[in-house]
Design an enzyme around this catalytic site. Sequence first.
Site, mmCIF file in Angstrom:
data_model
loop_
_atom_site.group_PDB
_atom_site.id
_atom_site.type_symbol
_atom_site.label_atom_id
_atom_site.label_comp_id
_atom_site.label_asym_id
_atom_site.label_seq_id
_atom_site.Cartn_x
_atom_site.Cartn_y
_atom_site.Cartn_z
ATOM 1 N N HIS A 280 0.848 -1.198 0.000
ATOM 2 C CA HIS A 280 0.000 0.000 0.000
ATOM 3 C C HIS A 280 0.882 1.246 0.000
ATOM 4 O O HIS A 280 1.715 1.433 0.889
ATOM 5 C CB HIS A 280 -0.900 -0.038 1.239
ATOM 6 C CG HIS A 280 -1.924 1.046 1.292
ATOM 7 N ND1 HIS A 280 -3.112 0.997 0.596
ATOM 8 C CD2 HIS A 280 -1.955 2.213 1.975
ATOM 9 C CE1 HIS A 280 -3.827 2.076 0.837
ATOM 10 N NE2 HIS A 280 -3.145 2.845 1.680
ATOM 11 N N MET B 220 -3.970 10.609 -2.094
ATOM 12 C CA MET B 220 -4.603 11.625 -1.240
ATOM 13 C C MET B 220 -4.118 12.977 -1.753
ATOM 14 O O MET B 220 -3.315 13.663 -1.113
ATOM 15 C CB MET B 220 -4.213 11.391 0.227
ATOM 16 C CG MET B 220 -4.888 10.170 0.823
ATOM 17 S SD MET B 220 -4.109 9.616 2.351
ATOM 18 C CE MET B 220 -2.866 8.528 1.683
ATOM 19 N N MET C 75 -12.189 4.842 4.560
ATOM 20 C CA MET C 75 -11.190 5.255 5.550
ATOM 21 C C MET C 75 -11.745 5.060 6.959
ATOM 22 O O MET C 75 -12.869 5.465 7.261
ATOM 23 C CB MET C 75 -10.808 6.727 5.365
ATOM 24 C CG MET C 75 -10.018 7.062 4.110
ATOM 25 S SD MET C 75 -8.420 6.217 3.987
ATOM 26 C CE MET C 75 -7.559 6.833 5.441
#
Length: 215
Positions: free
Chosen positions: A31, A66, A136
């Site tokens: 990730h 992000m 999230m």
Amino acid sequence: MAQIAPSILAADFLHLEKDIQLVNRCGDIIHLDVMDGTFVPNISFGFSVIDQVARIATAPMDAHLMVVHPERWVEKIAKDGVKMCSFHWEAAGRNTSRLIERIHALGMQAGVAINPDVPVSRLYPYIGKADYFLVMSVFAGFGGQKFIYETLDRVAALRAEIERRGAKALIEIDGGVNLGNAQTIREGGVDLIVAGSAVFGAEDPAAAISALRGA
Ligand code: DX5
Ligand code: ZN
């Protein structure tokens, strides 16, 4: 069984190769948290790091963007051989469907991510389009935060809606996962579990990955 995606945000950047090899050996997915300092109040790493990770990654890479303009970076992400690419609905807004198509055209699986304060129903229009949803379980921006338990209700609602529509999509959870709450999270029906500090902050990261997996 849920797959474990160690987040290298918590890795030892002075010995990054060691940590990537550990994920290659023991984890399921690498990730990669990309933060731009604008979408989130933090900056992580960019292509100077991802390019190097890509050279030695044998486990599939999952980029979690992000950033405010995710569409600017997906082509380069694909060139690095990333298999899964997620971006935030809050950043893409009405361009979300188009960006999913673009990610698919680049040969990657497309994921749509949302922060804890966004209604989970915002993801529903992309059921049948996105390959996975990143729900999230902390506010995006930092590792080492506390897991928000209401996230599991959001996961259940999303799962029910996916099933109601007879569609297929994986659900990924990200933030605050640790050895103490992993079982509850697995029972919450997630497919992919991201964990940063619980893996790389552990004395024995390989054992931590197995414990998170419940194996
Ligand atoms: C947070 C990142 C997460 C983070 C998770 O913005 O998206 O992937 O690395 O870190 P932990 O597992 O330490 O909460
Ligand atoms: Zn992440």
